[in-house]
Design an enzyme around this catalytic site. Structure first.
Site, PDB file in Angstrom:
ATOM      1  N   SER A   1      -5.413 -21.303 123.768  1.00 25.25           N
ATOM      2  CA  SER A   1      -5.621 -19.813 123.898  1.00 25.25           C
ATOM      3  C   SER A   1      -4.449 -19.084 124.807  1.00 25.25           C
ATOM      4  O   SER A   1      -4.240 -18.004 124.439  1.00 25.25           O
ATOM      5  CB  SER A   1      -7.015 -19.319 124.624  1.00 25.25           C
ATOM      6  OG  SER A   1      -7.059 -19.836 125.969  1.00 25.25           O
TER       7      SER A   1
ATOM      8  N   HIS B   1      -7.544 -16.102 131.376  1.00 24.11           N
ATOM      9  CA  HIS B   1      -5.976 -15.954 130.872  1.00 24.11           C
ATOM     10  C   HIS B   1      -5.357 -14.986 131.660  1.00 24.11           C
ATOM     11  O   HIS B   1      -5.505 -13.919 132.188  1.00 24.11           O
ATOM     12  CB  HIS B   1      -6.290 -15.599 129.433  1.00 24.11           C
ATOM     13  CG  HIS B   1      -7.100 -16.414 128.530  1.00 24.11           C
ATOM     14  ND1 HIS B   1      -8.353 -16.061 128.213  1.00 24.11           N
ATOM     15  CD2 HIS B   1      -6.853 -17.434 127.899  1.00 24.11           C
ATOM     16  CE1 HIS B   1      -8.939 -17.113 127.431  1.00 24.11           C
ATOM     17  NE2 HIS B   1      -7.837 -18.069 127.362  1.00 24.11           N
TER      18      HIS B   1
ATOM     19  N   ASP C   1      -8.650 -11.588 131.767  1.00 26.17           N
ATOM     20  CA  ASP C   1     -10.170 -12.161 131.922  1.00 26.17           C
ATOM     21  C   ASP C   1     -10.098 -13.211 132.839  1.00 26.17           C
ATOM     22  O   ASP C   1      -9.133 -13.483 133.533  1.00 26.17           O
ATOM     23  CB  ASP C   1     -10.635 -12.489 130.440  1.00 26.17           C
ATOM     24  CG  ASP C   1     -10.110 -13.711 129.825  1.00 26.17           C
ATOM     25  OD1 ASP C   1      -9.345 -14.487 130.441  1.00 26.17           O
ATOM     26  OD2 ASP C   1     -10.105 -13.903 128.613  1.00 26.17           O
TER      27      ASP C   1
END
Ligand SMILES: *[C@@H]1O[C@H](CO)[C@@H](O)[C@H](O)[C@H]1NC(C)=O
Ligand SMILES: *[C@@H]1O[C@H](CO)[C@@H](O)[C@H](O)[C@H]1NC(C)=O
Length: 341
Positions: free
Chosen positions: A34, A310, A307
């Protein structure tokens, strides 16, 4: 005569323009999770997806599946190379967009195939390489292209550190586990080499003991100190990665490796100059990712994290520019030098 002169000038201008914007490498190929995903998970059945606001709040085309407010580190690397953002393999209909590279990174994915499975589907490292294999390419172009490999965080966050969902911590001690990870990574890189890759930038794992999600899980409140037990696990992996890369470079004739060190990158607000170093920006749900459609913080530039997992765009920009043009986080050369080699 006047027309000819005009044409010549025009062609010279065109030529100059092309010269100045010519990319430093023909293409950028991205393998990872991610931290680099640009939309591959959008069509998968998984909780690990970022195709909704407030993700992308600072990205030109909004929520694309990037797990951050704006650009990712590999987006900045693509820009610096003079290339378009590498399009996500799974969500790109028009395969002609793949001329300048492809992004195979998938949120929640790891080096090991079982990593992240508790969240749903993902594309693990080996599957990413299989997808690359299906996008056949001119060998000379591949040899001059940049291959970014940045994966492994989830093998800890979404595997080893979750004994209720995964067996690995019962089966392997930390050294055995890191050995399994680095061996699997090595085999994947050998596969990429056999398929034509020559110029690699392989990044290690950041201090995941310092990310808000880990700190919260340990019942410490940000900006509490990092969870050093977790950092120490990662340090084993990072340390074992070094001889693996050295061996790869020795055995794979004609290959060049850049070692990207994101572990050493600033971890405190003093080091980073970002005021809210350890607090994240959006309102997170039980997964630690941004709850859909709730407004994020006003000034994203004040946060290292978007978040609770990340990095924000400013943090990614810093990592990318350090590795692209700097001399401390990417060794033994930076990515600009890798591209020019
Ligand atoms: C853990 O291992 C056992 C035996 O090896 C297996 O039966 C079980 O399905 C595994 N559980 C998970 C969550 O992988
Ligand atoms: C946002 O934060 C950055 C970094 O702290 C600061 O330089 C900038 O002026 C702030 N912008 C606004 C609009 O407050």
């Amino acid at each position: 005569m006047a027309l000819l002169l005009f044409m010549t000038t025009f062609l010279q201008l065109l030529f100059l323009k092309c010269e100045s914007t010519a990319p430093l490498a023909p293409a950028l190929y991205v393998f990872g999770d991610s931290l680099s995903d640009s939309g591959n998970n959008n069509g998968l059945r998984t909780l690990a997806r970022a195709d909704h606001e407030p993700y992308g709040v600072d990205f030109p085309s909004g929520a694309t599946g990037r797990f951050t407010n704006g650009k990712t580190m590999v987006d900045f690397i693509a820009e610096s190379l003079g290339l378009p953002f590498a399009p996500p393999y799974l969500s790109t209909e028009d395969k002609s967009c793949f001329k300048a590279g492809v992004n195979y990174a998938s949120g929640s994915a790891g080096i090991l195939p079982e990593t992240g499975s508790a969240l749903g589907e993902n594309v693990d490292f080996n599957k990413q390489i299989t997808y690359f294999q299906e996008t056949s390419k001119d060998q000379d172009e591949l040899a001059r292209s940049i291959f970014v490999v940045w994966i492994g965080s989830n093998d800890y966050l979404n595997n080893y550190l979750q004994p209720q969902s995964y067996n690995s911590s019962h089966q392997y001690n930390p050294i055995q586990f890191a050995d399994r990870l680095t061996n699997t990574l090595r085999q994947g890189i050998e596969r990429l080499y056999e398929l034509g890759a020559r110029k690699f930038a392989v990044f290690n794992i950041a201090r995941i003991g310092c990310i808000p999600a880990t700190v919260a899980l340990a019942n410490q409140r940000p900006p509490a100190p990092c969870v050093e037990d977790v950092n120490n696990l990662v340090l084993i992996f990072n340390t074992m990665l070094l001889p693996v890369i050295a061996e790869l470079e020795n055995t794979l004739t004609g290959s060049t490796f850049v070692r990207g060190d994101v572990y050493g990158i600033g971890k405190t607000s003093q080091e980073t100059g970002v005021s809210e170093a350890q607090s994240y920006c959006c309102q997170v749900d039980f997964t630690g990712m941004c709850a859909a459609n709730l407004a994020p913080c006003e000034n994203r530039s004040m946060h290292l994290f978007f978040d609770s997992f990340h990095p924000s765009e400013v943090a990614s920009n810093r990592m990318a520019s350090e590795c692209f043009d700097g001399y401390s986080s990417c060794m033994p050369m930076n990515i600009r030098q890798l591209a020019q080699k």
